[in-house]
Write a protein that holds these residues in place. Structure first.
Motif, PDB file in Angstrom:
ATOM      1  N   GLU A   1       0.842  -1.285   0.048  1.00 39.14           N
ATOM      2  CA  GLU A   1      -0.022  -0.120  -0.116  1.00 39.14           C
ATOM      3  C   GLU A   1       0.794   1.274   0.263  1.00 39.14           C
ATOM      4  N   ALA A   2       0.640   2.035  -1.021  1.00 38.09           N
ATOM      5  CA  ALA A   2       1.210   3.452  -1.022  1.00 38.09           C
ATOM      6  C   ALA A   2       0.288   4.340  -0.620  1.00 38.09           C
ATOM      7  N   PRO A   3       0.797   5.721  -0.238  1.00 43.44           N
ATOM      8  CA  PRO A   3      -0.153   6.505   0.427  1.00 43.44           C
ATOM      9  C   PRO A   3      -1.001   7.178  -0.675  1.00 43.44           C
ATOM     10  N   GLN A   4      -2.177   7.707  -0.362  1.00 42.88           N
ATOM     11  CA  GLN A   4      -2.994   8.515  -1.283  1.00 42.88           C
ATOM     12  C   GLN A   4      -2.665   9.880  -0.807  1.00 42.88           C
ATOM     13  N   LEU A   5      -2.242  10.928  -1.484  1.00 42.78           N
ATOM     14  CA  LEU A   5      -1.849  12.179  -1.003  1.00 42.78           C
ATOM     15  C   LEU A   5      -2.966  13.228  -1.344  1.00 42.78           C
ATOM     16  N   ASP A   6      -3.130  14.215  -0.464  1.00 46.26           N
ATOM     17  CA  ASP A   6      -4.241  15.279  -0.483  1.00 46.26           C
ATOM     18  C   ASP A   6      -3.850  16.204  -1.646  1.00 46.26           C
ATOM     19  N   VAL A   7      -4.765  16.598  -2.498  1.00 47.61           N
ATOM     20  CA  VAL A   7      -4.837  17.505  -3.481  1.00 47.61           C
ATOM     21  C   VAL A   7      -4.623  18.992  -2.788  1.00 47.61           C
ATOM     22  N   PRO A   8      -4.249  20.029  -3.443  1.00 46.97           N
ATOM     23  CA  PRO A   8      -3.194  20.017  -4.578  1.00 46.97           C
ATOM     24  C   PRO A   8      -1.864  19.335  -4.325  1.00 46.97           C
TER      25      PRO A   8
ATOM     26  N   VAL B   1     -15.782  13.855  -1.808  1.00 50.40           N
ATOM     27  CA  VAL B   1     -14.594  12.649  -1.172  1.00 50.40           C
ATOM     28  C   VAL B   1     -14.507  11.997  -2.396  1.00 50.40           C
ATOM     29  N   ASP B   2     -13.088  11.699  -2.819  1.00 53.15           N
ATOM     30  CA  ASP B   2     -12.798  10.892  -4.061  1.00 53.15           C
ATOM     31  C   ASP B   2     -11.382  10.449  -3.772  1.00 53.15           C
ATOM     32  N   VAL B   3     -11.145   9.441  -4.776  1.00 58.90           N
ATOM     33  CA  VAL B   3      -9.845   8.862  -4.625  1.00 58.90           C
ATOM     34  C   VAL B   3      -9.459   8.372  -6.065  1.00 58.90           C
ATOM     35  N   MET B   4      -7.945   8.305  -6.252  1.00 53.29           N
ATOM     36  CA  MET B   4      -7.623   7.958  -7.561  1.00 53.29           C
ATOM     37  C   MET B   4      -6.054   7.282  -7.410  1.00 53.29           C
ATOM     38  N   ARG B   5      -5.917   6.355  -8.256  1.00 52.49           N
ATOM     39  CA  ARG B   5      -4.661   5.607  -8.250  1.00 52.49           C
ATOM     40  C   ARG B   5      -4.343   5.235  -9.731  1.00 52.49           C
TER      41      ARG B   5
END
Lengths: 302, 302
Positions: free
Chosen positions: B78-85, B118-122
């Motif tokens: 698992e790699a982190p999901q960083l906050d935008v921007p 709320v949203d996620v992207m990889r």
């Protein structure tokens, strides 16, 4: 002519029959089962029907009126779908005798066929006419929630236009056949909080195709628990349905006749009231019964 | 430091690897397979990866950069999901070493967590940065179509906001798990006519939950053939996605960087142009490659 009739709503996944007193409109007895159309072959329809309601028939004197998908190409026998506008008298004039059972009649459905809108209905037209009678109105907008929710406009006793929203069927498809639905597959209790979150998400500017995905992102990062996912998705879909129909049909403060089951009516009431609409609830079984009674009066006087 | 790198996009249902010349950005070799994450256990990831790209590695000198669902909880590690921007430099600063394979790095994803969204992207963040580089822009709106389509806003080299539409996954769920989708389950050729009808239906005032149902009513009464149902549904869903994002993000005449496959790009171009948007197409594989190259430059200079 018997003072009674038998009203049957027979859909893809269930069968509901009512013995009705024609003068009072009272339901004297009822029977329901999971024997939807899907579970029977064509030859089995008359036998199944007779086995369920034969004891009420007084040797065939008591007529049977059937509405719902029973009149589709996959049902007992195909009844026409009449063009709107149409009233109870038009349905009465086009009932089809049910093959293999005496004095049993299948009610037509309705259709809209225009360049910009094509739609079909079987069973809900009867409920809409029944709801109108029970509400003592001659015009209304009816919301009939379900697998394929119907929104019907009635004017001066005629059903003049309608549209279908695939809300219930999409709920099932998203819950059981997509990644965001996965945590919501268990048999979990309704969550008020998650349903309200779903209603709010349904107003997201990126639309319902996005709002559904928030079931996943909120589960990962915003505290939406697995056992809440199903209620959240339900809120998104019911909210989207009401939002679109509000934009298409209604102004704030308008009244909607909500013709559903005791399970769905409270959810739709919440979604409708969140859109500043007034709600008058009518039980869908009572509407079927009143609708088939109104139709029978016109059929027997022909 | 090697003059080459290996760029890998590893998703739930497929694996794509490219050997890249770092100076020219040219793709020297590639391999792709259906071995998505779903088909492997955790211990198998390093072995599968080595077996696919080991011959390009010059004894481990050539680094491997991996993006996509490979960095999720169900992936390799698992790699982190960083906050935008966030920009490519933020991704580079947060890569995670892939356990069991030397000099191999898993790229973080991104997330948005606000009250109203709320949203996620990889994986698509890498494609968006790559597309920006290939288009020689520092700001753009990218449409990345797919199972979960992403719409990303980039400003001055940073990805500042995005949203997901469940278009591809809903297409599959509706086609294979609803009544209106039933006639469209066969392997039929694309129908221009039915796709255009679906695009038009997506603008129906009763919304997408209704427009999908027209696959059934038009099949019954308006000449939509069974073999056209799949294209019609595709038109409804892609049209709805573009319509909502247009309303949320864009004005007529704005340009969209369309970062997809050769299969999806023409369909999205048609939907975007029908909404008076200008389209610049970028191949999604080229975008992955350019994005991982840009990231690697920043990672190795840290």
């Amino acid at each position: 002519m018997s003072g009674r009739l038998i009203a049957i709503d027979w859909g893809t996944s269930n069968f509901r029959a009512f013995l009705v007193d024609r003068h009072s409109g009272e339901c004297l007895d009822s029977v329901r089962s999971d024997a939807g159309l899907r579970s029977l072959t064509t030859e089995e329809f008359p036998h199944y029907c007779e086995a369920q309601v034969g004891r009420w028939r007084e040797g065939g004197q008591v007529p049977v009126y059937l509405s719902g998908m029973v009149g589709s190409a996959r049902g007992w026998s195909e009844a026409p779908q009449l063009d709107v506008p149409a009233g109870a008298e038009d349905l009465a004039a086009n009932v089809v005798a049910a093959p293999g059972l005496d004095n049993a009649w299948i009610v037509p459905g309705l259709k809209v066929v225009r360049d910009d809108h094509v739609d079909v209905m079987r069973g809900e037209e009867i409920q809409a006419f029944g709801a109108l009678a029970l509400a003592a109105r001659d015009s209304a907008i009816c919301c009939l929630p379900g697998t394929h929710s119907k929104w019907a406009q009635l004017k001066q006793g005629k059903l003049v236009d309608f549209s279908t929203a695939m809300t219930g069927e999409l709920f099932h498809a998203v819950r059981f056949h997509t990644l965001p639905g996965e945590p919501g597959r268990g048999d979990t209790p309704h969550s008020e909080r998650a349903f309200a979150q779903g209603l709010a998400a349904s107003r997201h500017p990126a639309g319902v195709l996005h709002a559904l995905f928030e079931a996943r992102s909120r589960h990962l990062y915003a505290g939406l628990e697995g056992q809440e996912v199903s209620s959240f998705l339900s809120g998104v879909l019911i909210g989207s349905e009401v939002l679109a129909q509000h934009g298409a049909l209604l102004a704030n403060g308008d009244e909607v006749l909500l013709v559903g089951s005791s399970g769905l009516n409270p959810l739709y009431r919440q979604a409708l009231e969140a859109q500043q609409l007034r709600v008058k609830e009518i039980d869908s079984d009572a509407a079927t019964l009143a609708g088939l009674l109104a139709l029978a009066e016109r059929h027997q006087s022909n």
